[in-house]
Enzyme design. Structure first.
Site, PDB file in Angstrom:
ATOM      1  N   GLY A  21       0.796  -1.213   0.000  1.00  0.00           N
ATOM      2  CA  GLY A  21       0.000   0.000   0.000  1.00  0.00           C
ATOM      3  C   GLY A  21       0.829   1.264   0.000  1.00  0.00           C
ATOM      4  O   GLY A  21       0.485   2.242   0.656  1.00  0.00           O
ATOM      5  N   GLY A  25      -1.218   7.832   1.279  1.00  0.00           N
ATOM      6  CA  GLY A  25      -1.198   7.965   2.724  1.00  0.00           C
ATOM      7  C   GLY A  25       0.178   7.841   3.339  1.00  0.00           C
ATOM      8  O   GLY A  25       1.194   8.218   2.748  1.00  0.00           O
ATOM      9  N   ILE A  26       0.218   7.303   4.564  1.00  0.00           N
ATOM     10  CA  ILE A  26       1.492   7.200   5.261  1.00  0.00           C
ATOM     11  C   ILE A  26       2.422   6.214   4.576  1.00  0.00           C
ATOM     12  O   ILE A  26       3.648   6.328   4.674  1.00  0.00           O
ATOM     13  CB  ILE A  26       1.305   6.818   6.741  1.00  0.00           C
ATOM     14  CG1 ILE A  26       0.657   5.442   6.873  1.00  0.00           C
ATOM     15  CG2 ILE A  26       0.531   7.881   7.489  1.00  0.00           C
ATOM     16  CD1 ILE A  26       0.735   4.880   8.277  1.00  0.00           C
ATOM     17  N   TYR A 164     -12.919  -3.005  12.416  1.00  0.00           N
ATOM     18  CA  TYR A 164     -11.604  -2.403  12.205  1.00  0.00           C
ATOM     19  C   TYR A 164     -10.726  -2.626  13.432  1.00  0.00           C
ATOM     20  O   TYR A 164      -9.559  -3.021  13.308  1.00  0.00           O
ATOM     21  CB  TYR A 164     -11.760  -0.915  11.930  1.00  0.00           C
ATOM     22  CG  TYR A 164     -10.453  -0.172  11.748  1.00  0.00           C
ATOM     23  CD1 TYR A 164      -9.683  -0.343  10.606  1.00  0.00           C
ATOM     24  CD2 TYR A 164      -9.987   0.705  12.725  1.00  0.00           C
ATOM     25  CE1 TYR A 164      -8.481   0.335  10.436  1.00  0.00           C
ATOM     26  CE2 TYR A 164      -8.794   1.388  12.573  1.00  0.00           C
ATOM     27  CZ  TYR A 164      -8.044   1.208  11.427  1.00  0.00           C
ATOM     28  OH  TYR A 164      -6.855   1.878  11.264  1.00  0.00           O
TER      29      TYR A 164
END
Length: 295
Positions: A21, A25-26, A164
């Protein structure tokens, strides 16, 4: 309050680092910083076009490979094709509070993607890993419980944030049990974990429920930190001289922001018995086992 680590990020030059990923994002911020250190960065992404676009903005040798953590066939295909030695594996990719759904293999989407996909990937690649495995969890793990009777939310009403939390708790239990097993076989590899605090990424908007989306601008925007700042715990967990099973996160404002430090985790995340049971169940669900057990 923990040991401050931002001054202990080590060079990653000439090291091969696989990060899941890494196109947003981060993950993207971490990948860009690692590439800037002259590491050989391998971005694994679901969408090759998005991955290549992200790689074009990074300095240094960045390789882009397709990997869908929500499909164990894709995980196996990547592991079979990528045979190079790996210094560091960063299990970064994840989804947050999507509508109820399933992975290609029939698992609840968050548990299947955030935990089982990375569980399978790590064990398949472990013989090639030389230094460490970093798994990105979340402060949301504190809301999680592992319901072994209903891991896929088939018997109760689906609650996105609770699901989550379960997946992020699983990330930490996975890290601790992986480290226990690595220590048991005297492997030179260590397992560490990190969390970004509250970072201003598109994760909330892209995967979040309408409730989360509605508070993002008003609340999260006020107290969150940048993607770059949010990536620092991951970089510390990947490169700093820290022991196995360390957990790195922001050190201020209830771990939502600030400089990276060694931080605590919930009591549930330290339950060794649950960690071992989760590992056994994960092996059964994925068909992937710890590959170093006979060494």
């Amino acid at each position: 309050m923990g040991t401050r680590l931002d001054d202990k990020i080590s060079s990653a030059a000439d090291r091969t680092i696989v990060i899941t990923g890494g196109n947003s994002g981060i993950g993207r911020a971490a990948a860009a910083m690692l590439a800037g250190m002259d590491a050989r960065v391998v971005l694994t992404v679901r969408d090759l076009d998005k991955g290549r676009s992200a790689a074009e903005t990074m300095r240094g040798p960045v390789d882009v490979r397709r990997l869908d953590l929500a499909d164990l066939a894709s995980v196996r295909a990547f592991a079979e094709e990528f045979t190079d030695p790996i210094n560091i594996l960063i299990n970064n990719a994840g989804i947050m509070t999507p509508p109820f759904g399933h992975t290609a293999d029939g698992f609840e989407s968050q548990f299947g993607t955030n935990h089982l996909g990375h569980f399978a990937l790590t064990n398949l690649l472990l013989p090639q890993i030389r230094d460490r495995v970093v798994t990105v969890s979340s402060i949301g793990h504190r809301t999680g419980t592992i319901d072994f009777d209903d891991l896929d939310w088939e018997r109760r009403a689906y609650r996105p944030m609770a699901a989550y939390g379960q997946s992020k708790l699983a990330n930490l239990l996975f890290t601790s049990e992986l480290q226990r097993r690595l220590t048991e076989v005297s492997a030179p590899v260590i397992a560490t974990a990190a969390h970004p605090g509250l970072a201003a990424t598109n994760l909330y908007q892209r995967e979040g429920s309408r409730v989360l989306a509605s508070v993002t601008e008003a609340v999260i925007g006020l107290i969150s930190q940048s993607e770059t700042q949010g990536s620092l715990p991951t970089l510390c967990a990947a490169t700093a001289d820290i022991p196995g099973n360390s957990y790195v996160g922001p050190g201020s404002f209830w771990q939502t922001r600030g400089e990276p430090k060694l931080v605590g985790r919930s009591a549930a995340a330290e339950d060794a018995e649950v960690a071992r049971r989760l590992w056994t169940v994960s092996e059964e669900l994925t068909g992937v086992e710890f590959p170093l057990s006979t060494l």
